[in-house]
Every structure is written in structure tokens, then in C-alpha cells.
Design a protein around this motif. Structure first.
Motif, mmCIF file in Angstrom:
data_model
loop_
_atom_site.group_PDB
_atom_site.id
_atom_site.type_symbol
_atom_site.label_atom_id
_atom_site.label_comp_id
_atom_site.label_asym_id
_atom_site.label_seq_id
_atom_site.Cartn_x
_atom_site.Cartn_y
_atom_site.Cartn_z
ATOM 1 N N ILE A 226 1.004 -1.114 0.317
ATOM 2 C CA ILE A 226 -0.632 -0.327 -0.753
ATOM 3 C C ILE A 226 1.109 1.305 0.060
ATOM 4 C CG2 ILE A 226 -1.624 1.709 1.390
ATOM 5 C CD1 ILE A 226 -2.860 -0.672 2.480
ATOM 6 N N LYS B 53 -5.883 -0.306 4.194
ATOM 7 C CA LYS B 53 -5.340 -1.189 4.488
ATOM 8 C C LYS B 53 -6.519 -2.298 5.427
ATOM 9 C CE LYS B 53 -1.868 -4.925 5.164
ATOM 10 N NZ LYS B 53 -1.030 -5.280 4.459
ATOM 11 N N ILE C 76 -9.700 -2.670 2.988
ATOM 12 C CA ILE C 76 -9.458 -2.975 1.997
ATOM 13 C C ILE C 76 -10.106 -4.416 2.911
ATOM 14 C CG2 ILE C 76 -7.897 -4.936 0.372
ATOM 15 C CD1 ILE C 76 -7.282 -0.914 0.399
ATOM 16 N N TYR D 191 -2.468 -2.581 -3.388
ATOM 17 C CA TYR D 191 -3.479 -1.534 -3.509
ATOM 18 C C TYR D 191 -3.154 -0.255 -4.474
ATOM 19 C CZ TYR D 191 -5.215 4.476 -2.002
ATOM 20 O OH TYR D 191 -5.379 4.240 -2.014
ATOM 21 N N PHE E 133 -8.370 -2.382 -6.063
ATOM 22 C CA PHE E 133 -6.945 -3.558 -5.473
ATOM 23 C C PHE E 133 -6.436 -4.265 -6.330
ATOM 24 C CE2 PHE E 133 -10.637 -4.127 -3.258
ATOM 25 C CZ PHE E 133 -11.039 -5.350 -3.219
#
Length: 184
Positions: A39, A107, A110, A130, A147
Motif C-alpha cells: 500500500i 489496509k 480492503i 493497493y 486494489f
């Protein structure tokens, strides 16, 4: 009709179509090492406040609204935008949560979306990388996240590009949409 009179030509299925790709979509290149979870949040951009009397602002606002609407909130060419609009790209500002950095928040959002999809669809999706996220203020913040993930339960667990719409409000995440990123 007798058996001899039937058409006995063999059916040959057409070749599989190749997925359409967007030649301008640099961010849609899958990471070379899909085992590494990544990410990277872009640096904060300094955007100008706009005014409808400014023809450049009006032009960019129309472009923004068209891109945002047509993509369902996910795909906006932020590199061509110079102004603040009702939506923005998630960047390095730490103002979406008092306790979490934007990287930590992405994070979390997701993984929440993936966990919910795994439970509902019976998949074993695993986050890979990401790509980007757009955000609009709502009752909290509504994130449109793109993502890469791969389905470990699939016969061929190649990474695919997914999108999730997730509301973040008072420490709770509600997933409104989870989908494969449509091809253009």
C-alpha cells in the motif's frame, strides 16, 4: 427424421476473447511479486479552490463529474485536476481517522471488504496490492477503493483487479459494493 439425416458436423467453440485493457491505466499493472502486500499512499497535493466564474475550474469540474459518475466513483484522472472537488483522491493527509494513518485505514477497509466477500461468496481472496482510492464526505467518509487480490481457492489464482465501496464512520466499516474492476 431419421438418424442419418441429422447434421453431424462437430461444434467448434470460438476462441476465448481477450480482456479489454485500458492503455492509459498504468495503475492496473499487476505487481511483479504478488506475494508482497503493498500500500503506497500518494503525497498530498496542493489543490486550488475553484469558482464557477473561472472557465478552467468549470471545465475541470465537468470532467471530474463525468469521470466520477461514469466509473461509479472509482476512476478519476487526478493528474489532470488542479482544483478541490466534492470528491478527492486519498493522499497522505491523516484526516480520515484520528487513530489510523491513511495507509493503515486503507489496509483495514480492503481487508474488511475482502473478508466480507470471502464469507458471502465462499472465496479465499487474499490482498495483493493497493491501486488507488477516491473519497467523498458522507455520514463519515465513503471510499471507492481499487486494489489487486487473488483467489486462493481458484484453480488459477492469478491476481485480479477489484473495487470496493466502503463507508467509514465512527470506527465502523460498512461494505456497500464489491466487484471485479470492469474493463473499458
Amino acid at each position: 427424421m431419421s438418424i442419418e439425416a441429422r447434421d453431424t458436423t462437430e461444434f467448434v467453440s470460438p476462441p476465448l476473447k481477450k480482456a479489454k485493457t485500458d492503455p492509459d491505466a498504468r495503475e492496473l499493472v499487476c505487481p511483479s511479486d504478488p506475494e508482497e502486500e503493498e500500500i503506497e499512499i500518494p503525497a498530498m497535493r496542493n489543490l486550488r479552490n475553484g469558482n464557477w466564474d473561472d472557465p478552467e475550474y468549470a471545465k475541470q469540474r465537468m470532467i471530474f463529474e463525468k469521470q466520477f459518475t461514469e466509473s461509479g466513483g472509482y476512476d478519476v484522472d487526478w493528474d489532470s485536476m488542479d482544483y478541490n472537488f466534492p470528491g478527492s483522491i486519498v493522499d497522505s493527509r491523516g484526516d480520515y481517522d484520528a487513530r489510523l494513518s491513511n495507509k493503515e485505514l486503507m489496509k483495514l477497509l480492503i481487508n474488511t471488504a475482502i473478508d466480507e466477500e470471502n464469507e458471502e461468496a465462499g472465496t479465499q481472496l487474499k490482498f495483493v496490492k493497493y491501486v488507488t482510492a477516491n473519497v467523498v464526505a458522507a455520514k463519515g467518509f465513503l471510499f471507492f477503493i481499487t486494489f489487486w487480490a487473488k483467489d486462493l481457492s481458484a484453480p488459477n489464482p492469478e491476481p485480479k483487479c477489484y473495487q470496493a465501496e466502503v463507508l467509514w464512520f465512527m470506527g465502523d466499516a460498512d461494505v456497500y459494493e464489491f466487484r471485479l474492476r470492469p474493463t473499458k
